[in-house]
Design an enzyme around this catalytic site. Structure first.
Site, mmCIF file in Angstrom:
data_model
loop_
_atom_site.group_PDB
_atom_site.id
_atom_site.type_symbol
_atom_site.label_atom_id
_atom_site.label_comp_id
_atom_site.label_asym_id
_atom_site.label_seq_id
_atom_site.Cartn_x
_atom_site.Cartn_y
_atom_site.Cartn_z
ATOM 1 N N GLU A 179 0.834 -1.218 0.000
ATOM 2 C CA GLU A 179 0.000 0.000 0.000
ATOM 3 C C GLU A 179 0.863 1.261 0.000
ATOM 4 O OE1 GLU A 179 -4.136 -1.514 2.044
ATOM 5 O OE2 GLU A 179 -2.689 -0.522 3.329
ATOM 6 N N GLU A 372 -5.729 -8.162 -0.979
ATOM 7 C CA GLU A 372 -6.445 -7.939 0.281
ATOM 8 C C GLU A 372 -7.895 -7.613 -0.013
ATOM 9 O OE1 GLU A 372 -4.835 -5.172 3.140
ATOM 10 O OE2 GLU A 372 -2.756 -5.708 2.624
#
Length: 477
Positions: A179, A372
């Protein structure tokens, strides 16, 4: 209508949220270790409150997490029982280089991950390895200022070369930074950055992420040199911003927020900084120092695939006081009145998942990997430790169905899907254990109490059937 034959089903974890054993076998202290549970957590994560060591009377959940360090064989066996084709996990940088700037790695740390990967191999599970899932050795923070310093590129490059060489025959799928866009929202958690009064925080963040982008490109170069079979991906926290209204100002604001999310992936996938980002730096007086060769490096070594997390869509408006606010993955947003929300205020939007995949694939034309996706919920076990988590099954089923539509109807190329997380562990955003995502219940509470006993939930059996049928979610849930 099933998924592609070679589709990689699995689940995902992060070292700092699952392993524990923060001081065993030579591991050094890292930024992720010293983020406490409780009211100080957000201030530390955002770099507003400096915390470089443990303080008395605070609880630090990453110290013990769910002790996967000692339970990895049991846990991977459960993953194999579900039929995992892949298991996403991350490396704790300070297990390999405890201080971060050593020339020789810590053999105990290398041997630990080798055992983990060999266990995966024994069960025919392909490891998907995140090189750094927010981890930064504390010595690199206190000595060099973490990713502010260009020296971090060399330290990261050394880490990558060791990993790619040591695990050449065990791992072929890698992610460089988890991320990467979260550096803008939680800079200490994401990159070990803290700030002093009067500093230009935006400039520091962008300088740091430039160093990460160069490091990511060099990691891709090394990975392909060490093993041509290696596939390297980038990773972003994704989720489309919708305009709050059809007013042109709201549409422009949603576009601006989406571009902010994509900016670093534009560099990793396309090989150069987008003009909209360069113009914003010019307007805001942000000076990012780059070496002459940096642009050539970024251009030459782009990633092989795009990976991302998706939990919720978001809403943007140009009006500062418009709409009710809610929270999602550390990113505040306007409440969407058309969507349900989770117990933690995350907006549940399976169609937004499909739209996000289409947006990413249209933009980059590279394979996607969903690394995710999941529902954080307060699971209440029965006297035997069993959780009937029908709500999680419903969430995942709708998102898997949306992913199938993106692949089979829209033509999006998706390599695989790893749920977050496949076993209960500490929440990154809140530091809680009660905010659970897994198919396997772990007996541990918010204060670190519990037996650590693992118990499969209802979703465990359900996901096992989904994998066995290559994506059929239609049976009774």
């Amino acid at each position: 209508m099933t998924f592609p034959k070679e589709f990689l089903w699995g689940g995902a974890t992060a070292a700092n949220q699952s392993e524990g054993a923060y001081n065993l076998d030579g591991r050094g202290l890292a930024n992720v270790d010293v983020i406490p549970h409780g009211e100080k957590r957000r201030a530390v994560m955002t770099g507003k409150l400096q915390m470089f060591d443990f303080e008395p009377d605070l609880y630090y959940p990453a110290q013990g997490a769910v002790d996967m360090y000692h339970h990895y064989e049991e846990d991977i066996k459960y993953f194999a029982e579900m039929g995992f084709k892949t298991f996403r996990l991350s490396i704790a940088w300070s297990r390999i280089f405890p201080k971060g700037d050593e020339f020789e790695p810590n053999e105990a740390g290398l041997a630990y991950y080798q055992r983990v990967f060999e266990t995966c191999q024994r069960y025919n599970i392909e490891p998907l390895v995140t090189i750094t899932h927010f981890d930064v050795p504390m010595h690199l923070i206190t000595t060099y200022g973490s990713w502010r310093s260009r020296k971090m590129i060399d330290f990261y490059e050394r880490l990558c070369r060791v990993l790619f060489t040591r695990y050449k025959n065990l791992v072929t799928h890698w992610l460089t930074f988890n991320e990467i866009n979260m550096i803008l929202h939680a800079p200490f958690l994401a990159a070990g950055l803290t700030f002093s009064e009067g500093e230009n925080e935006a400039e520091i963040k962008y300088q740091a992420v430039h160093h990460q982008l160069v490091a990511s490109a060099l990691a891709t170069k090394i990975a392909h040199e060490v093993n041509p079979k290696n596939k390297v991906g980038c990773m972003l926290a994704a989720g489309l911003y919708y305009p709050y209204t059809c007013h042109p100002n709201d549409i422009a604001e949603a576009q601006r927020m989406n571009r902010q999310n994509y900016a670093f992936i534009d560099v990793q996938s396309r090989g150069k900084y987008p003009s909209y980002l360069l113009k914003s730096w010019e307007r805001d007086g942000i000076n990012v120092v780059m070496d002459l060769a940096d642009q050539e490096i970024l251009k030459a070594y782009t990633v092989d695939f795009i990976s991302f997390s998706y939990y919720a869509s978001r809403v943007a408006t140009a009006e500062p006081n418009a709409g009710e606010r809610t929270q999602g993955n550390l990113l505040p947003t306007i409440r969407n009145p058309h969507l349900e929300v989770s117990e933690w205020g995350w907006q549940i939007d399976p169609l937004g998942f499909r739209s996000t995949m289409n947006e990413l694939y249209d933009r980059y034309q590279k394979p996607l990997f969903v690394v995710e996706n999941g529902l954080g919920a307060h699971d209440v076990p029965d006297t035997n430790g069993y959780v009937n988590d029908e709500y999680r099954i419903a969430y995942l089923a709708k998102h898997i169905d949306a992913m199938r539509d993106a692949i089979l109807i829209d033509g999006v190329d998706v390599m695989g899907y790893t749920t977050w997380g496949c076993i209960d562990f500490v929440s990154a955003s809140t530091g809680e254990m009660k905010k659970r995502y897994g198919f396997i219940y772990v007996d541990r509470d918010n204060a670190g109490n519990g037996t650590l006993q693992r118990t499969p939930k209802a979703s465990f059996t359900w996901y096992k059937k989904v994998i066995a049928t290559n994506g059929d979610t239609s049976f009774i849930r």
